[in-house]
Design an enzyme around this catalytic site. Structure first.
Site, PDB file in Angstrom:
ATOM      1  N   HIS A 253       0.830  -1.221   0.000  1.00  0.00           N
ATOM      2  CA  HIS A 253       0.000   0.000   0.000  1.00  0.00           C
ATOM      3  C   HIS A 253       0.860   1.266   0.000  1.00  0.00           C
ATOM      4  O   HIS A 253       0.500   2.266   0.620  1.00  0.00           O
ATOM      5  CB  HIS A 253      -0.939   0.022   1.210  1.00  0.00           C
TER       6      HIS A 253
ATOM      7  N   ASN B  97     -10.187  -2.797   2.659  1.00  0.00           N
ATOM      8  CA  ASN B  97      -9.908  -2.819   1.224  1.00  0.00           C
ATOM      9  C   ASN B  97     -11.208  -2.615   0.457  1.00  0.00           C
ATOM     10  O   ASN B  97     -12.298  -2.620   1.047  1.00  0.00           O
ATOM     11  CB  ASN B  97      -9.301  -4.166   0.816  1.00  0.00           C
TER      12      ASN B  97
HETATM   13 FE1  HDD Z   1      -2.525  -4.698   5.589  1.00  0.00          FE
HETATM   14  C1  HDD Z   1      -1.056  -1.717   5.165  1.00  0.00           C
HETATM   15  C2  HDD Z   1      -5.482  -3.443   4.407  1.00  0.00           C
HETATM   16  C3  HDD Z   1      -3.935  -7.851   5.752  1.00  0.00           C
HETATM   17  C4  HDD Z   1       0.206  -5.853   7.170  1.00  0.00           C
HETATM   18  N1  HDD Z   1      -3.134  -2.941   4.895  1.00  0.00           N
HETATM   19  C5  HDD Z   1      -2.379  -1.812   4.804  1.00  0.00           C
HETATM   20  C6  HDD Z   1      -3.165  -0.727   4.301  1.00  0.00           C
HETATM   21  C7  HDD Z   1      -4.423  -1.219   4.073  1.00  0.00           C
HETATM   22  C8  HDD Z   1      -4.395  -2.611   4.462  1.00  0.00           C
HETATM   23  C9  HDD Z   1      -5.603  -0.464   3.530  1.00  0.00           C
HETATM   24  C10 HDD Z   1      -2.671   0.673   4.027  1.00  0.00           C
HETATM   25  C11 HDD Z   1      -2.925   1.578   5.196  1.00  0.00           C
HETATM   26  C12 HDD Z   1      -2.462   2.971   4.878  1.00  0.00           C
HETATM   27  O1  HDD Z   1      -3.093   3.601   4.019  1.00  0.00           O
HETATM   28  O2  HDD Z   1      -1.488   3.395   5.480  1.00  0.00           O
HETATM   29  N2  HDD Z   1      -4.316  -5.511   5.089  1.00  0.00           N
HETATM   30  C13 HDD Z   1      -5.427  -4.800   4.720  1.00  0.00           C
HETATM   31  C14 HDD Z   1      -6.574  -5.680   4.703  1.00  0.00           C
HETATM   32  C15 HDD Z   1      -6.123  -6.917   5.069  1.00  0.00           C
HETATM   33  C16 HDD Z   1      -4.715  -6.806   5.328  1.00  0.00           C
HETATM   34  C17 HDD Z   1      -7.987  -5.257   4.365  1.00  0.00           C
HETATM   35  C18 HDD Z   1      -6.889  -8.203   5.243  1.00  0.00           C
HETATM   36  C19 HDD Z   1      -8.134  -8.258   5.526  1.00  0.00           C
HETATM   37  N3  HDD Z   1      -1.954  -6.527   6.290  1.00  0.00           N
HETATM   38  C20 HDD Z   1      -2.687  -7.688   6.302  1.00  0.00           C
HETATM   39  C21 HDD Z   1      -1.966  -8.717   7.007  1.00  0.00           C
HETATM   40  C22 HDD Z   1      -0.790  -8.147   7.432  1.00  0.00           C
HETATM   41  C23 HDD Z   1      -0.808  -6.783   6.967  1.00  0.00           C
HETATM   42  C24 HDD Z   1      -2.451 -10.130   7.230  1.00  0.00           C
HETATM   43  C25 HDD Z   1       0.344  -8.747   8.211  1.00  0.00           C
HETATM   44  C26 HDD Z   1       0.273  -9.784   8.965  1.00  0.00           C
HETATM   45  N4  HDD Z   1      -0.706  -3.949   5.990  1.00  0.00           N
HETATM   46  C27 HDD Z   1       0.257  -4.584   6.688  1.00  0.00           C
HETATM   47  C28 HDD Z   1       1.473  -3.743   6.950  1.00  0.00           C
HETATM   48  C29 HDD Z   1       1.036  -2.372   6.346  1.00  0.00           C
HETATM   49  C30 HDD Z   1      -0.327  -2.683   5.764  1.00  0.00           C
HETATM   50  C31 HDD Z   1       2.751  -4.308   6.470  1.00  0.00           C
HETATM   51  C32 HDD Z   1       2.003  -1.696   5.389  1.00  0.00           C
HETATM   52  C33 HDD Z   1       2.026  -0.262   5.785  1.00  0.00           C
HETATM   53  C34 HDD Z   1       1.294  -0.189   7.023  1.00  0.00           C
HETATM   54  O3  HDD Z   1       0.841  -1.430   7.369  1.00  0.00           O
HETATM   55  O4  HDD Z   1       1.085   0.800   7.687  1.00  0.00           O
HETATM   56  O5  HDD Z   1       1.722  -3.672   8.292  1.00  0.00           O
END
Ligand code: HDD
Length: 699
Positions: free
Chosen positions: A87, A160
């Site tokens: 993202h 999402n």
């Molecule tokens: Fe995630 C970012 C949505 C599963 C780990 N995720 C991130 C963002 C969104 C989502 C919208 C961007 C937020 C922003 O604008 O800063 N992610 C989801 C959805 C998931 C999902 C809807 C499942 C239902 N994500 C998911 C899992 C993990 C992560 C299973 C880790 C175990 N996601 C992350 C992250 C991020 C992220 C690596 C990257 C940047 C951040 O968090 O701030 O931690």
């Protein structure tokens, strides 16, 4: 030298209001160019020369003494922070959430119980796979993250535009992300799932199948961020004052309705305007056309959950709204673009663990992993556990605890007490009876272990439900998307393995894709871990049928040149604007065109840089000679050819018809006379699906 003059000039004004964090001391200097604050170092030292570094002699070497140069370059060298691992590319906006219907029966959360209350919010939309500088229109999931600055602390709903996810367990998140990102040895493809590693992972991970159907559908090709849905995905819990809990799923519904582009359009948009979605959001907000979504909830009890033919704790499953209806409880309005992209959109830190009293988590193992991951990633991205003190992240309600120090500490807590319990300071923060409590739900009996429940084993039934619920056009797009993606996969056994899975979802889909790939025979289907069920279809999952017949929030391009008929241009513009759309004038020169009435109409875009891709419908009002000239102009011919191929309404006069003919465009009912503005507006409100078989071969 102007800067020297500035330094010497008299202080004339105090800066009134504004953001102290902008960093200047509050005094403005009158210069030839207007009133400016003095340019200073980060220590507040006014500088007299920002053009030249300090040199030993006029043509001699630079000096280490030059602290102004060193400070400026050092800061610049460190301007970038690690981009989000997923993202990374996103666009954000401020706004508010307004509750329209109380959920007081279910929760104590004040944001969900105080009708009419407006809670400030910040929303960030994103693509998933690409880097921060990549394009807005890849075939990709869109993030829809909302931070509500409630009176009881920040609540982050990090969702999402798709209600399910690729995997069931957070343990697999690094794998799915690694597989979709650019391949590590070659560094490509950027922001595309159409490559071997992604489909290799998919082919070996059947739980991805439902999400794959969504990702291959038109949902991942949105026309505008204002026209996407949002989903909290997981089941959460609402808790009432007695601690009783109800499961809840959160949904965002766009006021403008859902709308997607076609794949060919999305691909070309990537070149024509890599910022297509960001620009659209910016322009809508700047012009006061505020994007809006309704917040709807699906509420259900443990007993209802137990009766579902799938496990709601599995994030690869949705609950069809035909089974558990949606109730709209509020609206989100985005009405302010950030002042500074980095300070706000880049530094905003969302964490699903940020909840408020009255909202709690379910046992969804994906959610449980997310509760750890986001806080952790902010530490590396923003560099300090004090990231909550950044203005975009700080709660707007008072907050206090006994955490202290660490990098970039902005607060100055007073007194000697930084522990609890304490008796020395009656003002030190204490626990509050109404504070956050976890749902007191009994744990299931069971054995500790690294396990997947059997209730998570059905990977195909909802994939089938989704595919079969789509309209005929959407099914064709989905099948064609699979053919496109798998045709980019160089490893034959990976292509075949994916088609094998499709056999469980829908045998006709598998055959379509196999034909599209030119497979000599259908590959074998893998063993399914659970029987595939024929669940009742859910027409609510379609986009095409649910597109609103409206021009609200849309944009129509009007191609003109010198001599264009002023009356037709005026009439078309009036009719389109009355229907709620924006009109943009396109002309061969940005200075505009001299119309038949002798007046110059300024252009919003120059023809070569403003293809019809960026519009929802187009009109060509051209004099005969301009028509002849533009019929030989590639950009004009592409303008009509693309509009036609992208199933848009086209209005033309006699001059415009010359360009149509040059593009080989065969008139159909949505190619209209420019004199009939009413008919054009009616056709422009939708896409011309009936035209599609005439312009492309779909799988
Ligand atoms: Fe995630 C970012 C949505 C599963 C780990 N995720 C991130 C963002 C969104 C989502 C919208 C961007 C937020 C922003 O604008 O800063 N992610 C989801 C959805 C998931 C999902 C809807 C499942 C239902 N994500 C998911 C899992 C993990 C992560 C299973 C880790 C175990 N996601 C992350 C992250 C991020 C992220 C690596 C990257 C940047 C951040 O968090 O701030 O931690």
């Amino acid at each position: 030298m102007a800067t020297k003059k500035a330094a010497k000039s008299k202080v004339v004004t105090r800066r009134d209001g504004g953001d102290a964090s902008a960093g200047h001391g509050g005094e403005l200097h009158q210069t030839a160019g207007g009133k400016h604050p003095p340019l200073t170092t980060n220590q507040g030292l006014p500088l007299s020369d920002n053009q030249n570094s300090l040199r030993a002699t006029e043509r001699g070497p630079g000096l280490l003494e030059d602290f102004a140069l060193r400070e400026k370059i050092t800061h610049f060298d460190h301007e970038r922070i690690p981009e989000r691992i997923v993202h990374a590319r996103g666009s954000g906006a401020h706004g508010y959430f307004e509750l329209t219907r109380s959920l007081a029966r279910y929760t104590t959360a004040r944001i969900l119980t105080e009708v009419g209350q407006r809670t400030p919010a910040f929303c960030r939309f994103s693509t998933v796979a690409g880097g921060a500088g990549s394009i807005d229109t890849p075939r990709d999931v869109r993030g829809f993250a909302v931070k509500f600055y409630t009176q009881e602390g920040n609540w982050d709903l990090v969702g999402n535009n798709i209600p399910v996810f690729f995997i069931q367990d957070a343990m697999k998140f690094p794998d799915v992300v690694h597989s979709v990102k650019m391949e590590p040895d070659r560094g490509f493809p950027q922001v595309a799932s159409a490559h071997d590693t992604f489909w290799d992972f998919v082919s070996l991970t059947p739980e991805t199948m439902h999400m794959i159907m969504w990702v291959m559908s038109d949902r991942t090709l949105p026309r505008s961020l204002r026209m996407i849905e949002g989903f909290g995905v997981h089941s959460f819990r609402l808790l009432d004052a007695k601690g009783r809990s109800t499961f809840v799923k959160f949904h965002w519904r766009p006021k403008l309705g859902l709308q997607s582009t076609l794949w060919d359009e999305a691909v070309k948009l990537a070149g024509a305007d890599p910022d297509f979605h960001r620009r659209d959001l910016f322009e809508a907000i700047s012009s006061g056309d505020y994007p809006e979504w309704g917040l709807a909830v699906q509420l259900f009890t443990q007993e209802q959950a137990d009766a579902l033919p799938f496990d709601h704790l599995d994030a690869t499953k949705l609950i069809p709204e035909e089974l558990v209806p949606l109730t709209t409880v509020g609206r989100l309005v985005l009405d302010r673009w950030p002042d500074n992209f980095f300070a706000e959109t880049e530094q905003v830190a969302f964490c699903p663990s940020h909840v408020v009293p009255g909202i709690d988590f379910s046992n969804d193992p994906l959610l449980q992993g997310r509760l750890f991951s986001y806080l952790d990633t902010q530490l590396s991205r923003l560099g300090s556990p004090n990231f909550h003190q950044l203005p975009i992240n700080a709660p707007k309600c008072p907050f206090a605890n006994l955490q202290r120090d660490a990098r970039m500490q902005m607060l100055r807590p007073r007194g000697r007490v930084n522990y609890e319990p304490s008796s020395l300071d009656p003002q030190s923060p204490r626990e509050t009876p109404g504070g956050f409590r976890s749902a007191a739900v009994p744990a299931d009996d069971g054995v500790k272990g690294r396990v997947r429940p059997q209730s998570f084993a059905d990977h195909y039934s909802q994939a089938r439900l989704f595919y079969r619920s789509q309209s005929e056009h959407e099914q064709a797009h989905l099948a064609s998307a699979l053919v496109f993606e798998l045709s980019k996969v160089g490893t034959p056994h990976v292509r075949e393995a994916v088609v094998g899975h499709l056999r469980h979802i829908d045998p006709a889909l598998a055959r379509r894709v196999a034909d599209g790939l030119g497979l000599p025979k259908l590959p074998p289907a893998p063993r399914a871990a659970a029987p595939v069920q024929d669940l009742p279809l859910s027409p609510a999952l379609r986009i095409i049928d649910r597109m609103k017949p409206t021009l609200q929030g849309r944009c129509v391009g009007l191609l003109v040149d010198d001599g264009s008929d002023a009356t037709s241009v005026r009439a078309l513009r009036k009719a389109v604007e009355a229907a709620g759309a924006q009109v943009k004038i396109v002309a061969p020169r940005i200075g505009g065109a001299k119309l038949s009435d002798g007046k110059t109409l300024p252009a919003d875009g120059q023809l070569a840089g403003t293809p019809s891709l960026v519009f929802d419908a187009v009109a060509l009002v051209l004099s005969d000679s301009a028509g002849q000239r533009l019929a030989k102009e590639g950009a004009a011919v592409d303008f009509v050819r693309d509009a036609y191929a992208h199933l848009k309404a086209i209005a033309v006069d006699a001059g415009g018809r010359r360009v149509l003919a040059a593009g080989g465009v065969e008139p159909d009912p949505a190619v209209l006379d420019a004199g009939d503005a009413r008919a054009f507006v009616a056709a422009a409100k939708g896409r011309q699906w009936a035209r599609e078989p005439r312009v492309r071969t779909l799988a």
